[in-house]
Write a protein that holds these residues in place. Sequence first.
Motif, PDB file in Angstrom:
ATOM      1  N   ARG A   1       0.843  -1.196   0.000  1.00  9.21           N
ATOM      2  CA  ARG A   1       0.000   0.000   0.000  1.00  9.21           C
ATOM      3  C   ARG A   1       0.882   1.251   0.000  1.00  9.21           C
ATOM      4  NH1 ARG A   1      -5.146   1.794   1.316  1.00  9.21           N
ATOM      5  NH2 ARG A   1      -5.185   3.992   0.727  1.00  9.21           N
ATOM      6  N   TRP A   2       1.968   1.221   0.814  1.00 11.59           N
ATOM      7  CA  TRP A   2       2.890   2.351   0.833  1.00 11.59           C
ATOM      8  C   TRP A   2       3.520   2.524  -0.543  1.00 11.59           C
ATOM      9  CZ3 TRP A   2       8.034   3.080  -0.202  1.00 11.59           C
ATOM     10  CH2 TRP A   2       8.575   4.296   0.229  1.00 11.59           C
ATOM     11  N   ASP A   3       3.906   1.446  -1.178  1.00 16.97           N
ATOM     12  CA  ASP A   3       4.507   1.531  -2.508  1.00 16.97           C
ATOM     13  C   ASP A   3       3.539   2.152  -3.498  1.00 16.97           C
ATOM     14  OD1 ASP A   3       6.379  -1.597  -2.325  1.00 16.97           O
ATOM     15  OD2 ASP A   3       6.833   0.420  -1.609  1.00 16.97           O
ATOM     16  N   ARG A   4       2.287   1.732  -3.446  1.00 18.93           N
ATOM     17  CA  ARG A   4       1.295   2.272  -4.378  1.00 18.93           C
ATOM     18  C   ARG A   4       1.082   3.762  -4.127  1.00 18.93           C
ATOM     19  NH1 ARG A   4      -1.432  -2.627  -3.290  1.00 18.93           N
ATOM     20  NH2 ARG A   4      -2.836  -1.585  -1.827  1.00 18.93           N
TER      21      ARG A   4
ATOM     22  N   PHE B   1       3.175   5.877  -2.769  1.00 19.77           N
ATOM     23  CA  PHE B   1       4.398   6.570  -3.144  1.00 19.77           C
ATOM     24  C   PHE B   1       4.454   6.770  -4.652  1.00 19.77           C
ATOM     25  CE2 PHE B   1       8.880   6.533  -4.404  1.00 19.77           C
ATOM     26  CZ  PHE B   1       9.410   7.518  -3.583  1.00 19.77           C
ATOM     27  N   VAL B   2       4.232   5.702  -5.405  1.00 16.28           N
ATOM     28  CA  VAL B   2       4.290   5.783  -6.865  1.00 16.28           C
ATOM     29  C   VAL B   2       3.208   6.712  -7.399  1.00 16.28           C
ATOM     30  CG1 VAL B   2       4.002   4.482  -9.010  1.00 16.28           C
ATOM     31  CG2 VAL B   2       5.358   3.523  -7.144  1.00 16.28           C
ATOM     32  N   GLN B   3       2.026   6.627  -6.810  1.00 14.40           N
ATOM     33  CA  GLN B   3       0.930   7.491  -7.260  1.00 14.40           C
ATOM     34  C   GLN B   3       1.274   8.964  -7.051  1.00 14.40           C
ATOM     35  OE1 GLN B   3      -2.896   6.540  -5.628  1.00 14.40           O
ATOM     36  NE2 GLN B   3      -3.876   8.371  -6.453  1.00 14.40           N
TER      37      GLN B   3
ATOM     38  N   THR C   1       1.766  11.620 -10.067  1.00 16.07           N
ATOM     39  CA  THR C   1       0.810  12.728 -10.095  1.00 16.07           C
ATOM     40  C   THR C   1       1.510  14.077  -9.963  1.00 16.07           C
ATOM     41  OG1 THR C   1      -0.884  11.309  -9.090  1.00 16.07           O
ATOM     42  CG2 THR C   1      -1.252  13.690  -9.009  1.00 16.07           C
ATOM     43  N   ARG C   2       2.561  14.132  -9.149  1.00 19.40           N
ATOM     44  CA  ARG C   2       3.248  15.402  -8.877  1.00 19.40           C
ATOM     45  C   ARG C   2       4.594  15.477  -9.596  1.00 19.40           C
ATOM     46  NH1 ARG C   2      -1.461  16.975  -6.448  1.00 19.40           N
ATOM     47  NH2 ARG C   2      -1.948  15.657  -4.639  1.00 19.40           N
ATOM     48  N   SER C   3       4.758  14.748 -10.671  1.00 18.93           N
ATOM     49  CA  SER C   3       6.070  14.647 -11.320  1.00 18.93           C
ATOM     50  C   SER C   3       6.609  15.994 -11.794  1.00 18.93           C
ATOM     51  CB  SER C   3       5.998  13.671 -12.504  1.00 18.93           C
ATOM     52  OG  SER C   3       5.056  14.122 -13.474  1.00 18.93           O
ATOM     53  N   GLU C   4       5.751  16.847 -12.367  1.00 18.86           N
ATOM     54  CA  GLU C   4       6.234  18.138 -12.863  1.00 18.86           C
ATOM     55  C   GLU C   4       6.770  18.998 -11.725  1.00 18.86           C
ATOM     56  OE1 GLU C   4       4.090  20.070 -16.357  1.00 18.86           O
ATOM     57  OE2 GLU C   4       2.486  18.870 -15.443  1.00 18.86           O
ATOM     58  N   LEU C   5       6.048  19.020 -10.619  1.00 21.28           N
ATOM     59  CA  LEU C   5       6.488  19.808  -9.469  1.00 21.28           C
ATOM     60  C   LEU C   5       7.814  19.268  -8.933  1.00 21.28           C
ATOM     61  CD1 LEU C   5       4.248  21.085  -6.593  1.00 21.28           C
ATOM     62  CD2 LEU C   5       6.446  20.030  -6.094  1.00 21.28           C
ATOM     63  N   LEU C   6       7.911  17.964  -8.834  1.00 25.45           N
ATOM     64  CA  LEU C   6       9.129  17.362  -8.294  1.00 25.45           C
ATOM     65  C   LEU C   6      10.335  17.648  -9.186  1.00 25.45           C
ATOM     66  CD1 LEU C   6      10.385  15.613  -6.109  1.00 25.45           C
ATOM     67  CD2 LEU C   6       9.723  13.590  -7.413  1.00 25.45           C
ATOM     68  N   GLU C   7      10.144  17.581 -10.490  1.00 31.33           N
ATOM     69  CA  GLU C   7      11.242  17.842 -11.415  1.00 31.33           C
ATOM     70  C   GLU C   7      11.673  19.305 -11.372  1.00 31.33           C
ATOM     71  OE1 GLU C   7      10.973  16.018 -15.373  1.00 31.33           O
ATOM     72  OE2 GLU C   7       9.405  14.716 -14.563  1.00 31.33           O
ATOM     73  N   LEU C   8      10.739  20.208 -11.196  1.00 29.44           N
ATOM     74  CA  LEU C   8      11.100  21.621 -11.061  1.00 29.44           C
ATOM     75  C   LEU C   8      11.949  21.859  -9.814  1.00 29.44           C
ATOM     76  CD1 LEU C   8       7.776  23.467 -12.032  1.00 29.44           C
ATOM     77  CD2 LEU C   8       9.947  23.528 -13.279  1.00 29.44           C
ATOM     78  N   LEU C   9      11.566  21.233  -8.725  1.00 32.10           N
ATOM     79  CA  LEU C   9      12.302  21.424  -7.481  1.00 32.10           C
ATOM     80  C   LEU C   9      13.665  20.740  -7.518  1.00 32.10           C
ATOM     81  CD1 LEU C   9       9.473  21.054  -4.809  1.00 32.10           C
ATOM     82  CD2 LEU C   9      10.540  23.152  -5.674  1.00 32.10           C
ATOM     83  N   ALA C  10      13.799  19.703  -8.322  1.00 32.64           N
ATOM     84  CA  ALA C  10      15.099  19.035  -8.454  1.00 32.64           C
ATOM     85  C   ALA C  10      16.093  19.930  -9.188  1.00 32.64           C
ATOM     86  CB  ALA C  10      14.936  17.707  -9.186  1.00 32.64           C
ATOM     87  N   ASP C  11      15.574  20.847 -10.006  1.00 28.96           N
ATOM     88  CA  ASP C  11      16.454  21.797 -10.700  1.00 28.96           C
ATOM     89  C   ASP C  11      16.990  22.846  -9.736  1.00 28.96           C
ATOM     90  OD1 ASP C  11      16.140  20.527 -13.108  1.00 28.96           O
ATOM     91  OD2 ASP C  11      14.449  21.780 -13.726  1.00 28.96           O
TER      92      ASP C  11
ATOM     93  N   ARG D   1      -0.679  21.895  -1.284  1.00 26.31           N
ATOM     94  CA  ARG D   1      -1.179  20.534  -1.043  1.00 26.31           C
ATOM     95  C   ARG D   1      -0.284  19.505  -1.723  1.00 26.31           C
ATOM     96  NH1 ARG D   1      -6.264  22.959  -1.879  1.00 26.31           N
ATOM     97  NH2 ARG D   1      -6.334  22.182  -4.031  1.00 26.31           N
ATOM     98  N   ALA D   2       0.135  19.799  -2.965  1.00 23.85           N
ATOM     99  CA  ALA D   2       0.991  18.862  -3.695  1.00 23.85           C
ATOM    100  C   ALA D   2       2.348  18.734  -3.011  1.00 23.85           C
ATOM    101  CB  ALA D   2       1.170  19.339  -5.141  1.00 23.85           C
ATOM    102  N   ALA D   3       2.926  19.871  -2.594  1.00 21.72           N
ATOM    103  CA  ALA D   3       4.227  19.841  -1.931  1.00 21.72           C
ATOM    104  C   ALA D   3       4.137  19.112  -0.593  1.00 21.72           C
ATOM    105  CB  ALA D   3       4.746  21.261  -1.733  1.00 21.72           C
ATOM    106  N   ASP D   4       3.047  19.322   0.116  1.00 19.22           N
ATOM    107  CA  ASP D   4       2.860  18.627   1.393  1.00 19.22           C
ATOM    108  C   ASP D   4       2.795  17.119   1.185  1.00 19.22           C
ATOM    109  OD1 ASP D   4       2.850  21.009   2.760  1.00 19.22           O
ATOM    110  OD2 ASP D   4       0.660  21.145   2.923  1.00 19.22           O
ATOM    111  N   ALA D   5       2.126  16.704   0.123  1.00 14.84           N
ATOM    112  CA  ALA D   5       2.015  15.269  -0.170  1.00 14.84           C
ATOM    113  C   ALA D   5       3.392  14.680  -0.479  1.00 14.84           C
ATOM    114  CB  ALA D   5       1.065  15.056  -1.347  1.00 14.84           C
ATOM    115  N   LEU D   6       4.199  15.417  -1.239  1.00 14.20           N
ATOM    116  CA  LEU D   6       5.549  14.945  -1.556  1.00 14.20           C
ATOM    117  C   LEU D   6       6.439  14.957  -0.321  1.00 14.20           C
ATOM    118  CD1 LEU D   6       6.144  16.703  -5.010  1.00 14.20           C
ATOM    119  CD2 LEU D   6       5.659  14.279  -4.599  1.00 14.20           C
ATOM    120  N   GLU D   7       6.223  15.950   0.530  1.00 17.64           N
ATOM    121  CA  GLU D   7       7.006  16.032   1.764  1.00 17.64           C
ATOM    122  C   GLU D   7       6.711  14.848   2.674  1.00 17.64           C
ATOM    123  OE1 GLU D   7       8.089  19.315   5.250  1.00 17.64           O
ATOM    124  OE2 GLU D   7       6.292  19.577   4.008  1.00 17.64           O
TER     125      GLU D   7
END
Length: 263
Positions: free
Chosen positions: A12-15, A17-19, A23-33, A54-60
Amino acid sequence: MTDRERTDQEPRWDRDFVQEVMTRSELLELLADRPRTARELADQLEMARSTVHRAADALEAHGLVEKPADRFESTGLGDVVADELRTFRTNLEAARRIEPFLNTIDDSAPELPIEHFTDATVTCSGHRQAHVGIKRITELIEATDSLRMFSSIISPLYVDVARREILDGMEIEVIFDQQVIEIILEQHVEEAMEAFETGRFEVYVAENVPFELFLFDERVGLAAHDESGIARAFVETTDAGARTWAESLYAEYAADTDAFRME
């Protein structure tokens, strides 16, 4: 936590995490830059700042993003995941580009380094233009000074252009499977003898050639054929990584061949 509880919870954690990652891939890639404020993210992603939070909180929550001050930034894990997302996207784009080739070759064919075919050009043959792929291949044969290839089929068009180019000074080294050798002996003996006599035509025999591979002077070509022998998809690229892979694959098949001589 018992082993049963751990087994139930980890997938469930894996699912989750992957979801979140997808879902937030664009935000994550921007922050990786580089780190960005909520306003910067909102402007670049064209979304409300409340949505960004909300998206950043979910990734955090998954350890991918942190906010030590007034900016969001990627963690070490977030950087790795962002790199993997870029690679994944690149491979998907390449796979879609060469889809006609992938859908035609046999499942047992060697795996392609998909990431090196992002900029490949694909020529597809249809019912009304059944030989457009072969036509492109003959054009490239005419434009190269030397050619190495392996193939499980042979086209009369190949025979004509190869004979002409060999007589004009071109060097060709080719690996055919036994079935092609038999066709040459039955249908193209005179052309083959003339080519052999130049000393610039070398033929080797192998088994289970997976598709057509062409090593031209400047580019790599791959052709996939249907059951009637028509080249349904021809892929060509000048990518250096694709060249390295193709050279290695050709050498692998060449190491397990027997030289063929006309008698």
